[in-house]
Design a protein around this motif. Structure first.
Motif, PDB file in Angstrom:
ATOM      1  N   LEU A  25     -14.973  -7.411  -2.614  1.00  0.00           N
ATOM      2  CA  LEU A  25     -15.378  -6.210  -3.345  1.00  0.00           C
ATOM      3  C   LEU A  25     -14.888  -6.185  -4.788  1.00  0.00           C
ATOM      4  O   LEU A  25     -15.590  -5.719  -5.681  1.00  0.00           O
ATOM      5  CB  LEU A  25     -14.856  -4.958  -2.625  1.00  0.00           C
ATOM      6  N   TYR A  26     -13.661  -6.660  -5.022  1.00  0.00           N
ATOM      7  CA  TYR A  26     -13.023  -6.444  -6.321  1.00  0.00           C
ATOM      8  C   TYR A  26     -12.580  -7.710  -7.055  1.00  0.00           C
ATOM      9  O   TYR A  26     -12.045  -7.612  -8.154  1.00  0.00           O
ATOM     10  CB  TYR A  26     -11.791  -5.542  -6.135  1.00  0.00           C
ATOM     11  N   SER A  27     -12.745  -8.864  -6.484  1.00  0.00           N
ATOM     12  CA  SER A  27     -12.302 -10.154  -7.053  1.00  0.00           C
ATOM     13  C   SER A  27     -10.789 -10.323  -7.036  1.00  0.00           C
ATOM     14  O   SER A  27     -10.278 -11.321  -6.584  1.00  0.00           O
ATOM     15  CB  SER A  27     -12.814 -10.380  -8.472  1.00  0.00           C
ATOM     16  N   SER A  28     -10.068  -9.339  -7.585  1.00  0.00           N
ATOM     17  CA  SER A  28      -8.610  -9.430  -7.565  1.00  0.00           C
ATOM     18  C   SER A  28      -8.001  -8.040  -7.402  1.00  0.00           C
ATOM     19  O   SER A  28      -8.639  -7.036  -7.708  1.00  0.00           O
ATOM     20  CB  SER A  28      -8.074 -10.097  -8.838  1.00  0.00           C
ATOM     21  N   VAL A  29      -6.779  -8.015  -6.900  1.00  0.00           N
ATOM     22  CA  VAL A  29      -6.048  -6.774  -6.667  1.00  0.00           C
ATOM     23  C   VAL A  29      -4.638  -6.961  -7.218  1.00  0.00           C
ATOM     24  O   VAL A  29      -4.034  -8.021  -7.060  1.00  0.00           O
ATOM     25  CB  VAL A  29      -5.989  -6.448  -5.154  1.00  0.00           C
ATOM     26  N   ILE A  30      -4.135  -5.925  -7.859  1.00  0.00           N
ATOM     27  CA  ILE A  30      -2.788  -5.967  -8.431  1.00  0.00           C
ATOM     28  C   ILE A  30      -1.902  -5.008  -7.641  1.00  0.00           C
ATOM     29  O   ILE A  30      -2.299  -3.877  -7.350  1.00  0.00           O
ATOM     30  CB  ILE A  30      -2.819  -5.572  -9.919  1.00  0.00           C
ATOM     31  N   ILE A  31      -0.722  -5.480  -7.277  1.00  0.00           N
ATOM     32  CA  ILE A  31       0.246  -4.625  -6.592  1.00  0.00           C
ATOM     33  C   ILE A  31       1.520  -4.543  -7.425  1.00  0.00           C
ATOM     34  O   ILE A  31       1.913  -5.515  -8.060  1.00  0.00           O
ATOM     35  CB  ILE A  31       0.573  -5.135  -5.167  1.00  0.00           C
ATOM     36  N   PRO A  32       2.162  -3.376  -7.436  1.00  0.00           N
ATOM     37  CA  PRO A  32       3.445  -3.279  -8.135  1.00  0.00           C
ATOM     38  C   PRO A  32       4.536  -3.997  -7.345  1.00  0.00           C
ATOM     39  O   PRO A  32       4.400  -4.250  -6.144  1.00  0.00           O
ATOM     40  CB  PRO A  32       3.707  -1.777  -8.205  1.00  0.00           C
ATOM     41  N   LYS A  33       5.606  -4.313  -8.014  1.00  0.00           N
ATOM     42  CA  LYS A  33       6.727  -5.038  -7.406  1.00  0.00           C
ATOM     43  C   LYS A  33       7.268  -4.317  -6.169  1.00  0.00           C
ATOM     44  O   LYS A  33       7.617  -4.962  -5.177  1.00  0.00           O
ATOM     45  CB  LYS A  33       7.831  -5.215  -8.462  1.00  0.00           C
ATOM     46  N   ALA A  34       7.331  -2.995  -6.198  1.00  0.00           N
ATOM     47  CA  ALA A  34       7.856  -2.245  -5.049  1.00  0.00           C
ATOM     48  C   ALA A  34       6.982  -2.427  -3.815  1.00  0.00           C
ATOM     49  O   ALA A  34       7.490  -2.504  -2.699  1.00  0.00           O
ATOM     50  CB  ALA A  34       7.991  -0.759  -5.385  1.00  0.00           C
ATOM     51  N   VAL A  35       5.671  -2.526  -3.991  1.00  0.00           N
ATOM     52  CA  VAL A  35       4.768  -2.769  -2.863  1.00  0.00           C
ATOM     53  C   VAL A  35       5.013  -4.169  -2.307  1.00  0.00           C
ATOM     54  O   VAL A  35       5.113  -4.359  -1.092  1.00  0.00           O
ATOM     55  CB  VAL A  35       3.293  -2.569  -3.276  1.00  0.00           C
ATOM     56  N   TYR A  36       5.140  -5.131  -3.196  1.00  0.00           N
ATOM     57  CA  TYR A  36       5.468  -6.497  -2.768  1.00  0.00           C
ATOM     58  C   TYR A  36       6.755  -6.502  -1.948  1.00  0.00           C
ATOM     59  O   TYR A  36       6.819  -7.076  -0.864  1.00  0.00           O
ATOM     60  CB  TYR A  36       5.592  -7.394  -4.003  1.00  0.00           C
ATOM     61  N   ASN A  37       7.774  -5.816  -2.458  1.00  0.00           N
ATOM     62  CA  ASN A  37       9.072  -5.770  -1.767  1.00  0.00           C
ATOM     63  C   ASN A  37       8.989  -5.048  -0.424  1.00  0.00           C
ATOM     64  O   ASN A  37       9.667  -5.434   0.526  1.00  0.00           O
ATOM     65  CB  ASN A  37      10.128  -5.118  -2.650  1.00  0.00           C
ATOM     66  N   GLU A  38       8.157  -4.004  -0.346  1.00  0.00           N
ATOM     67  CA  GLU A  38       7.963  -3.287   0.921  1.00  0.00           C
ATOM     68  C   GLU A  38       7.387  -4.210   1.988  1.00  0.00           C
ATOM     69  O   GLU A  38       7.663  -4.062   3.166  1.00  0.00           O
ATOM     70  CB  GLU A  38       7.017  -2.097   0.744  1.00  0.00           C
ATOM     71  N   MET A  39       6.570  -5.147   1.562  1.00  0.00           N
ATOM     72  CA  MET A  39       5.901  -6.032   2.514  1.00  0.00           C
ATOM     73  C   MET A  39       6.716  -7.282   2.825  1.00  0.00           C
ATOM     74  O   MET A  39       6.744  -7.747   3.956  1.00  0.00           O
ATOM     75  CB  MET A  39       4.532  -6.427   1.969  1.00  0.00           C
ATOM     76  N   VAL A  40       7.387  -7.820   1.821  1.00  0.00           N
ATOM     77  CA  VAL A  40       8.057  -9.109   1.955  1.00  0.00           C
ATOM     78  C   VAL A  40       9.552  -8.962   2.202  1.00  0.00           C
ATOM     79  O   VAL A  40      10.144  -9.751   2.930  1.00  0.00           O
ATOM     80  CB  VAL A  40       7.797  -9.970   0.687  1.00  0.00           C
ATOM     81  N   GLY A  41      10.158  -7.949   1.637  1.00  0.00           N
ATOM     82  CA  GLY A  41      11.615  -7.826   1.670  1.00  0.00           C
ATOM     83  C   GLY A  41      12.172  -7.054   2.836  1.00  0.00           C
ATOM     84  O   GLY A  41      13.206  -6.406   2.711  1.00  0.00           O
ATOM     85  N   VAL A  42      11.498  -7.079   3.971  1.00  0.00           N
ATOM     86  CA  VAL A  42      11.986  -6.373   5.157  1.00  0.00           C
ATOM     87  C   VAL A  42      12.247  -7.374   6.274  1.00  0.00           C
ATOM     88  O   VAL A  42      11.734  -8.494   6.257  1.00  0.00           O
ATOM     89  CB  VAL A  42      10.980  -5.290   5.622  1.00  0.00           C
TER      90      VAL A  42
END
Length: 130
Positions: A25-42
């Motif tokens: 739908l959008y080609s690319s999506v940007i996430i803020p660092k906090a979203v990245y950390n919510e997903m990866v840093g747990v």
């Protein structure tokens, strides 16, 4: 087109094996660092965590105005860091669309004039594209 996403649209689409809809739908999506950390840093497996680390079309961006992020959290009960950063990143990047499911976050985002849709909106858009 600039698309910023909060955590839940990515994790929910990944959980049902449909994360690629965002790329279609959008080609690319940007996430803020906090979203990245919510997903990866747990210490648990989060759907989409591997994808945000490996897929080139999902890009992580740091918010410039961290003071504004803090202000949103202080002035709005139950707004998490990822939501606040997604809102501010959308403003900073002049995003065309913010993907966010949480009602309180959506209310704050629209008060800033941000165009917001959630998982249902993404699925409807994908269905309408055919």
């Amino acid at each position: 087109m600039i698309i910023v996403s909060d955590t839940s649209p990515i994790t929910n689409l990944a959980a049902i094996g449909q994360l690629d809809l965002l790329r279609q739908l959008y080609s690319s999506v940007i996430i803020p660092k906090a979203v990245y950390n919510e997903m990866v840093g747990v210490n648990k497996i989060v759907p989409g965590a591997v994808e945000v680390q490996t897929l080139s079309w999902i890009q992580t961006q740091t918010v410039v105005n961290s003071l504004q992020v803090t202000e949103i959290q202080e002035n709005n009960e139950n707004i998490h860091l990822g939501e606040a950063e997604a809102i501010i990143l959308s403003l900073e990047m002049k995003a065309d669309l913010l993907l966010m499911d949480e009602r309180r976050g959506r209310i704050v985002a629209t008060s800033y004039g941000i165009n917001v849709t959630g998982l249902l909106g993404v699925l409807l858009q994908a269905k309408n594209r055919g």
